[in-house]
Motif scaffolding. Structure first.
Motif, PDB file in Angstrom:
ATOM      1  N   UNK A   1     108.432 138.341  33.895  1.00  0.00           N
ATOM      2  CA  UNK A   1     108.410 136.904  33.692  1.00  0.00           C
ATOM      3  C   UNK A   1     108.906 136.543  32.290  1.00  0.00           C
ATOM      4  N   UNK A   2     108.505 137.325  31.296  1.00  0.00           N
ATOM      5  CA  UNK A   2     108.957 137.049  29.932  1.00  0.00           C
ATOM      6  C   UNK A   2     110.468 137.231  29.798  1.00  0.00           C
ATOM      7  N   UNK A   3     111.033 138.120  30.596  1.00  0.00           N
ATOM      8  CA  UNK A   3     112.471 138.333  30.573  1.00  0.00           C
ATOM      9  C   UNK A   3     113.234 137.077  30.973  1.00  0.00           C
ATOM     10  N   UNK A   4     112.686 136.330  31.904  1.00  0.00           N
ATOM     11  CA  UNK A   4     113.327 135.088  32.343  1.00  0.00           C
ATOM     12  C   UNK A   4     113.364 134.086  31.200  1.00  0.00           C
ATOM     13  N   UNK A   5     112.266 133.989  30.480  1.00  0.00           N
ATOM     14  CA  UNK A   5     112.197 133.059  29.352  1.00  0.00           C
ATOM     15  C   UNK A   5     113.169 133.488  28.256  1.00  0.00           C
ATOM     16  N   UNK A   6     113.231 134.778  27.989  1.00  0.00           N
ATOM     17  CA  UNK A   6     114.164 135.281  26.982  1.00  0.00           C
ATOM     18  C   UNK A   6     115.610 134.997  27.390  1.00  0.00           C
ATOM     19  N   UNK A   7     115.918 135.211  28.679  1.00  0.00           N
ATOM     20  CA  UNK A   7     117.273 134.923  29.155  1.00  0.00           C
ATOM     21  C   UNK A   7     117.600 133.442  29.014  1.00  0.00           C
ATOM     22  N   UNK A   8     116.624 132.572  29.291  1.00  0.00           N
ATOM     23  CA  UNK A   8     116.825 131.132  29.133  1.00  0.00           C
ATOM     24  C   UNK A   8     117.121 130.790  27.674  1.00  0.00           C
ATOM     25  N   UNK A   9     116.351 131.368  26.762  1.00  0.00           N
ATOM     26  CA  UNK A   9     116.573 131.115  25.341  1.00  0.00           C
ATOM     27  C   UNK A   9     117.968 131.592  24.914  1.00  0.00           C
ATOM     28  N   UNK A  10     118.372 132.749  25.408  1.00  0.00           N
ATOM     29  CA  UNK A  10     119.695 133.281  25.081  1.00  0.00           C
ATOM     30  C   UNK A  10     120.783 132.356  25.612  1.00  0.00           C
ATOM     31  N   UNK A  11     120.621 131.894  26.837  1.00  0.00           N
ATOM     32  CA  UNK A  11     121.605 130.993  27.419  1.00  0.00           C
ATOM     33  C   UNK A  11     121.690 129.704  26.611  1.00  0.00           C
ATOM     34  N   UNK A  12     120.558 129.172  26.247  1.00  0.00           N
ATOM     35  CA  UNK A  12     120.523 127.939  25.452  1.00  0.00           C
ATOM     36  C   UNK A  12     121.223 128.138  24.112  1.00  0.00           C
ATOM     37  N   UNK A  13     120.974 129.269  23.485  1.00  0.00           N
ATOM     38  CA  UNK A  13     121.565 129.577  22.192  1.00  0.00           C
ATOM     39  C   UNK A  13     123.084 129.750  22.292  1.00  0.00           C
ATOM     40  N   UNK A  14     123.558 130.354  23.374  1.00  0.00           N
ATOM     41  CA  UNK A  14     124.976 130.689  23.512  1.00  0.00           C
ATOM     42  C   UNK A  14     125.768 129.695  24.354  1.00  0.00           C
ATOM     43  N   UNK A  15     125.155 128.612  24.772  1.00  0.00           N
ATOM     44  CA  UNK A  15     125.854 127.658  25.619  1.00  0.00           C
ATOM     45  C   UNK A  15     127.087 127.092  24.916  1.00  0.00           C
ATOM     46  N   UNK A  16     126.998 126.835  23.633  1.00  0.00           N
ATOM     47  CA  UNK A  16     128.141 126.320  22.883  1.00  0.00           C
ATOM     48  C   UNK A  16     129.333 127.258  22.937  1.00  0.00           C
TER      49      UNK A  16
END
Length: 96
Positions: A1-16
């Motif tokens: 479950x924590x992996x999903x949150x980490x992936x979301x944070x990574x996506x948010x950070x790299x969306x630009x």
């Protein structure tokens, strides 16, 4: 479950950077997601996207090549820890 949150944070950070690599102009994406271009530019710079905004942007730019680039960024940032070569592994396992 924590992996999903980490992936979301990574996506948010790299969306630009994904937007940059998508080939679409900022103004085009901003128009498609219903956001003023100036707001879009600031969000892209700061990375403070809401989940709903991220979803709308990804619906415009999503393609397999960008998904591969995102996964590559995740792999690069994750701590891999100590690694050994295949030959070292074989030796430790007692295989000849």
């Amino acid at each position: 479950m924590l992996g999903i949150i980490e992936d979301f944070k990574e996506l948010r950070q790299h969306l630009g950077s994904l937007i940059d690599k998508s080939g679409y102009r900022n103004a085009y994406i901003a128009d498609k997601v219903g956001m003023p271009a100036s707001n879009f530019s600031q969000k892209k710079k700061r990375g403070n996207w809401s989940p709903e905004e991220m979803e709308r942007v990804l619906a415009v730019i999503d393609n397999p090549e960008l998904e591969d680039l995102f996964l590559l960024e995740i792999v690069k940032e994750r701590d891999r820890g100590d690694t050994i070569t295949y030959d070292q592994f074989r030796k430790e396992m007692g295989w000849s």
